[in-house]
Design a protein around this motif. Structure first.
Motif, PDB file in Angstrom:
ATOM      1  N   LEU A 242     -13.221   0.964  -0.900  1.00 40.37           N
ATOM      2  CA  LEU A 242     -11.892   0.625  -1.431  1.00 40.37           C
ATOM      3  C   LEU A 242     -11.314   1.705  -2.348  1.00 40.37           C
ATOM      4  O   LEU A 242     -10.276   1.477  -2.983  1.00 40.37           O
ATOM      5  CB  LEU A 242     -11.973  -0.708  -2.180  1.00 40.37           C
ATOM      6  CG  LEU A 242     -12.326  -1.930  -1.317  1.00 40.37           C
ATOM      7  CD1 LEU A 242     -12.632  -3.138  -2.189  1.00 40.37           C
ATOM      8  CD2 LEU A 242     -11.192  -2.252  -0.353  1.00 40.37           C
ATOM      9  N   LYS A 243     -11.975   2.840  -2.411  1.00 45.36           N
ATOM     10  CA  LYS A 243     -11.517   3.916  -3.309  1.00 45.36           C
ATOM     11  C   LYS A 243     -10.056   4.276  -3.006  1.00 45.36           C
ATOM     12  O   LYS A 243      -9.695   4.497  -1.852  1.00 45.36           O
ATOM     13  CB  LYS A 243     -12.410   5.148  -3.120  1.00 45.36           C
ATOM     14  CG  LYS A 243     -12.551   5.949  -4.390  1.00 45.36           C
ATOM     15  CD  LYS A 243     -13.566   7.034  -4.276  1.00 45.36           C
ATOM     16  CE  LYS A 243     -14.653   6.844  -5.315  1.00 45.36           C
ATOM     17  NZ  LYS A 243     -15.846   7.566  -4.985  1.00 45.36           N
ATOM     18  N   GLY A 244      -9.242   4.292  -4.043  1.00 48.35           N
ATOM     19  CA  GLY A 244      -7.842   4.649  -3.854  1.00 48.35           C
ATOM     20  C   GLY A 244      -6.946   3.445  -3.558  1.00 48.35           C
ATOM     21  O   GLY A 244      -5.735   3.582  -3.437  1.00 48.35           O
ATOM     22  N   TYR A 245      -7.563   2.270  -3.437  1.00 48.73           N
ATOM     23  CA  TYR A 245      -6.793   1.052  -3.160  1.00 48.73           C
ATOM     24  C   TYR A 245      -6.985   0.066  -4.306  1.00 48.73           C
ATOM     25  O   TYR A 245      -7.888   0.232  -5.128  1.00 48.73           O
ATOM     26  CB  TYR A 245      -7.223   0.423  -1.827  1.00 48.73           C
ATOM     27  CG  TYR A 245      -6.945   1.365  -0.700  1.00 48.73           C
ATOM     28  CD1 TYR A 245      -5.720   1.341  -0.050  1.00 48.73           C
ATOM     29  CD2 TYR A 245      -7.871   2.337  -0.353  1.00 48.73           C
ATOM     30  CE1 TYR A 245      -5.425   2.261   0.930  1.00 48.73           C
ATOM     31  CE2 TYR A 245      -7.590   3.269   0.629  1.00 48.73           C
ATOM     32  CZ  TYR A 245      -6.370   3.228   1.262  1.00 48.73           C
ATOM     33  OH  TYR A 245      -6.082   4.142   2.218  1.00 48.73           O
ATOM     34  N   TYR A 246      -6.163  -0.940  -4.337  1.00 49.21           N
ATOM     35  CA  TYR A 246      -6.251  -1.933  -5.409  1.00 49.21           C
ATOM     36  C   TYR A 246      -6.602  -3.290  -4.816  1.00 49.21           C
ATOM     37  O   TYR A 246      -6.101  -3.650  -3.752  1.00 49.21           O
ATOM     38  CB  TYR A 246      -4.926  -1.995  -6.178  1.00 49.21           C
ATOM     39  CG  TYR A 246      -4.613  -0.660  -6.806  1.00 49.21           C
ATOM     40  CD1 TYR A 246      -5.118  -0.333  -8.061  1.00 49.21           C
ATOM     41  CD2 TYR A 246      -3.875   0.286  -6.105  1.00 49.21           C
ATOM     42  CE1 TYR A 246      -4.877   0.914  -8.617  1.00 49.21           C
ATOM     43  CE2 TYR A 246      -3.629   1.539  -6.650  1.00 49.21           C
ATOM     44  CZ  TYR A 246      -4.137   1.852  -7.908  1.00 49.21           C
ATOM     45  OH  TYR A 246      -3.908   3.086  -8.446  1.00 49.21           O
ATOM     46  N   THR A 247      -7.491  -4.008  -5.525  1.00 43.94           N
ATOM     47  CA  THR A 247      -7.864  -5.342  -5.038  1.00 43.94           C
ATOM     48  C   THR A 247      -7.879  -6.316  -6.208  1.00 43.94           C
ATOM     49  O   THR A 247      -8.006  -5.921  -7.368  1.00 43.94           O
ATOM     50  CB  THR A 247      -9.295  -5.380  -4.423  1.00 43.94           C
ATOM     51  OG1 THR A 247     -10.188  -4.835  -5.370  1.00 43.94           O
ATOM     52  CG2 THR A 247      -9.386  -4.664  -3.119  1.00 43.94           C
ATOM     53  N   SER A 248      -7.786  -7.563  -5.848  1.00 46.20           N
ATOM     54  CA  SER A 248      -7.951  -8.616  -6.848  1.00 46.20           C
ATOM     55  C   SER A 248      -8.552  -9.809  -6.120  1.00 46.20           C
ATOM     56  O   SER A 248      -8.121 -10.144  -5.011  1.00 46.20           O
ATOM     57  CB  SER A 248      -6.576  -8.985  -7.427  1.00 46.20           C
ATOM     58  OG  SER A 248      -6.680 -10.153  -8.201  1.00 46.20           O
ATOM     59  N   VAL A 249      -9.573 -10.408  -6.735  1.00 49.67           N
ATOM     60  CA  VAL A 249     -10.206 -11.580  -6.126  1.00 49.67           C
ATOM     61  C   VAL A 249      -9.937 -12.788  -7.011  1.00 49.67           C
ATOM     62  O   VAL A 249     -10.105 -12.719  -8.233  1.00 49.67           O
ATOM     63  CB  VAL A 249     -11.736 -11.377  -5.982  1.00 49.67           C
ATOM     64  CG1 VAL A 249     -12.390 -12.615  -5.376  1.00 49.67           C
ATOM     65  CG2 VAL A 249     -12.045 -10.150  -5.137  1.00 49.67           C
ATOM     66  N   ILE A 250      -9.515 -13.861  -6.391  1.00 46.67           N
ATOM     67  CA  ILE A 250      -9.278 -15.100  -7.131  1.00 46.67           C
ATOM     68  C   ILE A 250     -10.050 -16.226  -6.456  1.00 46.67           C
ATOM     69  O   ILE A 250      -9.870 -16.471  -5.253  1.00 46.67           O
ATOM     70  CB  ILE A 250      -7.768 -15.423  -7.199  1.00 46.67           C
ATOM     71  CG1 ILE A 250      -7.113 -14.347  -8.067  1.00 46.67           C
ATOM     72  CG2 ILE A 250      -7.518 -16.838  -7.717  1.00 46.67           C
ATOM     73  CD1 ILE A 250      -5.748 -14.649  -8.578  1.00 46.67           C
TER      74      ILE A 250
ATOM     75  N   GLU B  46      -0.656  -0.599  -7.220  1.00 47.35           N
ATOM     76  CA  GLU B  46      -1.262  -1.247  -8.392  1.00 47.35           C
ATOM     77  C   GLU B  46      -0.362  -2.385  -8.884  1.00 47.35           C
ATOM     78  O   GLU B  46      -0.830  -3.456  -9.276  1.00 47.35           O
ATOM     79  CB  GLU B  46      -1.454  -0.208  -9.500  1.00 47.35           C
ATOM     80  CG  GLU B  46      -2.239  -0.731 -10.657  1.00 47.35           C
ATOM     81  CD  GLU B  46      -2.528   0.341 -11.692  1.00 47.35           C
ATOM     82  OE1 GLU B  46      -1.931   1.449 -11.612  1.00 47.35           O
ATOM     83  OE2 GLU B  46      -3.344   0.077 -12.589  1.00 47.35           O
ATOM     84  N   GLU B  47       0.934  -2.146  -8.820  1.00 49.42           N
ATOM     85  CA  GLU B  47       1.912  -3.120  -9.287  1.00 49.42           C
ATOM     86  C   GLU B  47       1.831  -4.435  -8.486  1.00 49.42           C
ATOM     87  O   GLU B  47       1.852  -5.531  -9.048  1.00 49.42           O
ATOM     88  CB  GLU B  47       3.307  -2.478  -9.112  1.00 49.42           C
ATOM     89  CG  GLU B  47       4.426  -3.138  -9.873  1.00 49.42           C
ATOM     90  CD  GLU B  47       4.081  -3.402 -11.340  1.00 49.42           C
ATOM     91  OE1 GLU B  47       3.471  -2.516 -11.982  1.00 49.42           O
ATOM     92  OE2 GLU B  47       4.401  -4.520 -11.813  1.00 49.42           O
ATOM     93  N   VAL B  48       1.707  -4.278  -7.172  1.00 51.21           N
ATOM     94  CA  VAL B  48       1.638  -5.448  -6.284  1.00 51.21           C
ATOM     95  C   VAL B  48       0.395  -6.282  -6.623  1.00 51.21           C
ATOM     96  O   VAL B  48       0.438  -7.520  -6.659  1.00 51.21           O
ATOM     97  CB  VAL B  48       1.622  -4.991  -4.792  1.00 51.21           C
ATOM     98  CG1 VAL B  48       1.222  -6.122  -3.858  1.00 51.21           C
ATOM     99  CG2 VAL B  48       2.990  -4.443  -4.405  1.00 51.21           C
ATOM    100  N   ILE B  49      -0.710  -5.611  -6.902  1.00 47.63           N
ATOM    101  CA  ILE B  49      -1.951  -6.335  -7.196  1.00 47.63           C
ATOM    102  C   ILE B  49      -1.889  -6.969  -8.589  1.00 47.63           C
ATOM    103  O   ILE B  49      -2.353  -8.091  -8.793  1.00 47.63           O
ATOM    104  CB  ILE B  49      -3.174  -5.393  -7.033  1.00 47.63           C
ATOM    105  CG1 ILE B  49      -3.333  -5.027  -5.556  1.00 47.63           C
ATOM    106  CG2 ILE B  49      -4.457  -6.002  -7.590  1.00 47.63           C
ATOM    107  CD1 ILE B  49      -3.585  -6.196  -4.598  1.00 47.63           C
ATOM    108  N   LYS B  50      -1.256  -6.278  -9.509  1.00 45.85           N
ATOM    109  CA  LYS B  50      -1.104  -6.836 -10.867  1.00 45.85           C
ATOM    110  C   LYS B  50      -0.313  -8.135 -10.811  1.00 45.85           C
ATOM    111  O   LYS B  50      -0.705  -9.158 -11.351  1.00 45.85           O
ATOM    112  CB  LYS B  50      -0.346  -5.826 -11.741  1.00 45.85           C
ATOM    113  CG  LYS B  50      -1.189  -5.276 -12.865  1.00 45.85           C
ATOM    114  CD  LYS B  50      -0.291  -4.564 -13.831  1.00 45.85           C
ATOM    115  CE  LYS B  50      -1.075  -3.461 -14.506  1.00 45.85           C
ATOM    116  NZ  LYS B  50      -0.190  -2.457 -15.095  1.00 45.85           N
ATOM    117  N   GLU B  51       0.821  -8.097 -10.122  1.00 47.74           N
ATOM    118  CA  GLU B  51       1.644  -9.323 -10.076  1.00 47.74           C
ATOM    119  C   GLU B  51       0.952 -10.414  -9.274  1.00 47.74           C
ATOM    120  O   GLU B  51       1.090 -11.592  -9.579  1.00 47.74           O
ATOM    121  CB  GLU B  51       3.084  -9.050  -9.614  1.00 47.74           C
ATOM    122  CG  GLU B  51       3.203  -8.495  -8.245  1.00 47.74           C
ATOM    123  CD  GLU B  51       4.620  -8.494  -7.703  1.00 47.74           C
ATOM    124  OE1 GLU B  51       5.567  -8.288  -8.467  1.00 47.74           O
ATOM    125  OE2 GLU B  51       4.756  -8.701  -6.475  1.00 47.74           O
TER     126      GLU B  51
END
Ligand SMILES: Cc1ncc(COP(=O)(O)O)c(C=O)c1O
Length: 417
Positions: free
Chosen positions: A97-105, A279-284
């Protein structure tokens, strides 16, 4: 007394009522004379519900406070989140995932993951793209937020899997909506067992990137059954690579479920795994979806999450679970091969099955007649608008034997009576 828009709601769940009829028939005619192909959970060759030993042993060993207490966060425990990433992208997930943004919920099952995503990204009144043959709760999730389901075909006129119907609808709707939510259930699609191959994903990627110039695209990839796919790790990785090539106007949300992966349906543990190059998309995503967790179910079973991380963060246990699951996946393959071989021999039409718990037989306008005649013969299936679903996952091989031919005869009789 109900609020506006909630008044005409009534859940019609045919699966449970048909399962009840199957149970009654088994009591009346004997279990051996009844085929109950309605149950969507994994059963072994002796007709017993499968509890994976690795899973049961670890769960029993958990300290009571790990089961009874709240989770450490509304969005799930850190070890659980890490384990979910390992389960989807492998032990080397950080590199991948280097260079990409993730978020797990963490969510209550895959159901919670899909509905949380629909809720946060579908604008009221929007159309959401759903497969023509589908797991029906998708429709409820869309309607719950006053959206409209728009169905895309999975197969072309010759019966081959295609992305052209989906592609056309993506292009059209992206012209008129700000956000476009798409649900794809892949691999091991419920109810057909079909799957997009690499070439279809590549085609879809081009279409989605092009549509993302006009609208935000939210791609929900329901991977509830991914651990029962028949492709190699390398083939699966190659597909996952494609999701790294979307524009920043595309958000992919993989929806994970522990129900099937660990046969832990009742623990109600799943996750949203968001992936984007923005990063913005993953933050929101994190902010808005955490808000929904808190307002809807607060937090997810601590014991369930601990169970998963205890296995996934221990190489030996991870391997043990995989081996155990592979044993049952092989049973599924055996059942599917047997059914498909006999279907071919008796010229029974089956939608293109690749892997998974279910396969579907199209019955077109004869569906209700076929349903009636099947039940008269003590064969119980899940009846879809234009077909019947056979749950390979719960019918032992000895009952699969001869089933395709019997169904073929019943369909013939239904068409000609
Ligand atoms: C296609 C599909 N997606 C998601 C789910 C969600 O399951 P759960 O909420 O138990 O994780 C199911 C369960 O049957 C399913 O068939």
């Amino acid at each position: 007394m109900l609020a506006d828009g909630y008044k005409d709601r009534k859940l019609k769940d045919k699966v449970f009522s048909t399962a009840k009829k199957a149970k009654e028939a088994a009591e009346k005619y004997g279990k051996e004379n009844v085929i109950n192909a309605t149950i969507g959970s994994l059963y072994d060759e002796n007709g017993k519900f499968v509890v994976l030993k690795t899973v049961a042993d670890i769960y029993k060993e958990l300290p009571p406070e790990e089961i009874a207490n709240y989770a450490s966060s509304f969005t799930g425990d850190d070890d659980y989140k890490k384990s979910v990433l390992i389960s989807l992208f492998g032990d080397e997930y950080k590199n991948f995932l280097k260079g990409y943004y993730t978020s797990v919920i963490a969510t209550p099952g895959g159901t919670g993951a899909i509905s949380n995503t629909v809720k946060n990204y579908m604008n009221r009144g929007d159309k959401v793209l759903l497969p023509q043959w589908l797991w029906s709760p998708y429709t409820l999730m869309v309607k719950e937020k006053e959206g409209t389901p728009e169905y895309y075909d999975l197969f072309d006129k010759s019966g081959n899997i295609t992305v052209s119907s989906l592609g056309n609808k993506i292009m059209k709707l992206s012209e008129v909506q700000d956000n476009l939510v798409i649900i794809i259930n892949d691999p091991c699609q419920n109810p057909t067992g079909c799957r997009f191959e690499k070439e279809q994903w590549l085609e879809l990627k081009e279409i989605i990137n092009s549509a993302s110039k006009k609208a935000n695209i939210i791609l929900i990839l329901d991977i509830a059954y991914i651990d029962f796919d028949t492709r190699t790790e390398k083939e699966k990785k190659d597909i996952l690579e494609i999701f790294k090539n979307f524009t920043s106007k595309v958000l992919t949300v993989f929806t994970f479920s522990m129900s099937k992966s660990l046969t832990s349906y009742g623990l109600r543990v799943g996750a949203q795994i968001a992936l984007s190059n923005s990063e913005e998309v993953i933050k929101e995503f994190s902010y808005a979806n955490s808000f929904s967790c808190r307002s809807t179910w607060s937090n997810v079973s601590r014991g369930g999450m601990k169970l998963f991380s205890s296995i996934m963060l221990n190489k030996e246990l991870q391997l043990k679970l995989k081996k155990e699951r592979e044993y049952y996946r092989d049973i599924l393959i055996k059942r599917a091969e047997l059914f498909l071989k006999e279907a071919k021999e008796s010229s029974l039409e089956v939608l293109p099955y690749k892997s998974g718990f279910f396969l579907t037989i199209p019955t077109y306008e004869y569906t209700s007649k076929v349903e009636y005649n099947l039940e008269k013969n003590n064969i119980f299936t899940v009846v879809l608008p234009e077909g019947i679903r056979i749950a390979l996952c719960s019918v032992p091989s000895d009952k699969i034997m001869g089933l395709a031919k019997r169904i073929k005869n019943i369909i013939y009789e239904s068409k000609n009576s």
